[in-house]
Scaffold this motif. Sequence first.
Motif, short mmCIF file in Angstrom:
data_model
loop_
_atom_site.label_atom_id
_atom_site.label_comp_id
_atom_site.label_asym_id
_atom_site.label_seq_id
_atom_site.Cartn_x
_atom_site.Cartn_y
_atom_site.Cartn_z
N THR A 2 0.84 -1.18 0.00
CA THR A 2 0.00 0.00 0.00
C THR A 2 0.88 1.24 0.00
N LEU A 3 0.62 2.11 -0.93
CA LEU A 3 1.41 3.34 -1.02
C LEU A 3 0.81 4.42 -0.13
N PRO A 4 1.65 5.28 0.44
CA PRO A 4 1.13 6.38 1.25
C PRO A 4 0.40 7.41 0.39
N VAL A 5 -0.55 8.08 1.00
CA VAL A 5 -1.30 9.13 0.32
C VAL A 5 -0.74 10.47 0.79
N TYR A 6 -0.47 11.36 -0.15
CA TYR A 6 0.06 12.69 0.14
C TYR A 6 -0.91 13.74 -0.37
N THR A 7 -1.02 14.84 0.35
CA THR A 7 -1.84 15.97 -0.09
C THR A 7 -1.04 16.80 -1.09
N ARG A 8 -1.71 17.71 -1.75
CA ARG A 8 -1.01 18.63 -2.66
C ARG A 8 0.01 19.48 -1.90
N SER A 9 -0.31 19.84 -0.68
CA SER A 9 0.62 20.63 0.14
C SER A 9 1.87 19.83 0.47
N GLN A 10 1.69 18.56 0.79
CA GLN A 10 2.84 17.70 1.08
C GLN A 10 3.69 17.48 -0.17
N LEU A 11 3.03 17.30 -1.30
CA LEU A 11 3.75 17.15 -2.57
C LEU A 11 4.54 18.41 -2.87
N ALA A 12 3.95 19.58 -2.64
CA ALA A 12 4.60 20.85 -2.95
C ALA A 12 5.93 21.01 -2.24
N LEU A 13 6.08 20.41 -1.08
CA LEU A 13 7.34 20.50 -0.33
C LEU A 13 8.44 19.64 -0.94
N ARG A 14 8.07 18.67 -1.75
CA ARG A 14 9.07 17.77 -2.37
C ARG A 14 9.50 18.35 -3.71
N ASN A 15 10.02 19.56 -3.66
CA ASN A 15 10.37 20.29 -4.88
C ASN A 15 11.87 20.41 -5.10
N ASP A 71 10.19 5.58 -9.97
CA ASP A 71 9.48 4.85 -8.93
C ASP A 71 8.25 5.64 -8.47
N ILE A 72 7.16 4.94 -8.27
CA ILE A 72 5.97 5.55 -7.67
C ILE A 72 6.18 5.50 -6.16
N VAL A 73 6.12 6.66 -5.52
CA VAL A 73 6.37 6.75 -4.09
C VAL A 73 5.10 7.02 -3.27
N GLY A 74 4.01 7.34 -3.97
CA GLY A 74 2.77 7.61 -3.25
C GLY A 74 1.63 7.90 -4.19
N ILE A 75 0.51 8.20 -3.57
CA ILE A 75 -0.73 8.54 -4.28
C ILE A 75 -1.10 9.97 -3.89
N LEU A 76 -1.54 10.74 -4.89
CA LEU A 76 -2.00 12.10 -4.61
C LEU A 76 -3.43 12.05 -4.12
#
Length: 77
Positions: A2-15, A71-76
């Motif tokens: 099961t992949l972790p779910v990330y919010t758009r805000s969490q994704l935005a920090l991985r820049n 690699d897929i690291v999560g789900i948006l």
Amino acid sequence: MTLPVYTRSQLALRNGQDKPQIWVAYRGNIYDVGKSRLWRDGKHYEHWAGQDLTEELADAPHADDVFKRFDIVGILG
């Protein structure tokens, strides 16, 4: 797995600047593109990491199969 779910805000920090990870989302999946020399410093031409690139890919000179390299690291969520 099961992949972790990330919010758009969490994704935005991985820049590649706020956090060392360089991630982008495409069609609901989050990909780690940090190993690509084309994403150095979190920027790829006019695109920035930490964003959902689903709509932007329509203007790209390549198809979506480019994501098979990463690699897929999560789900948006």
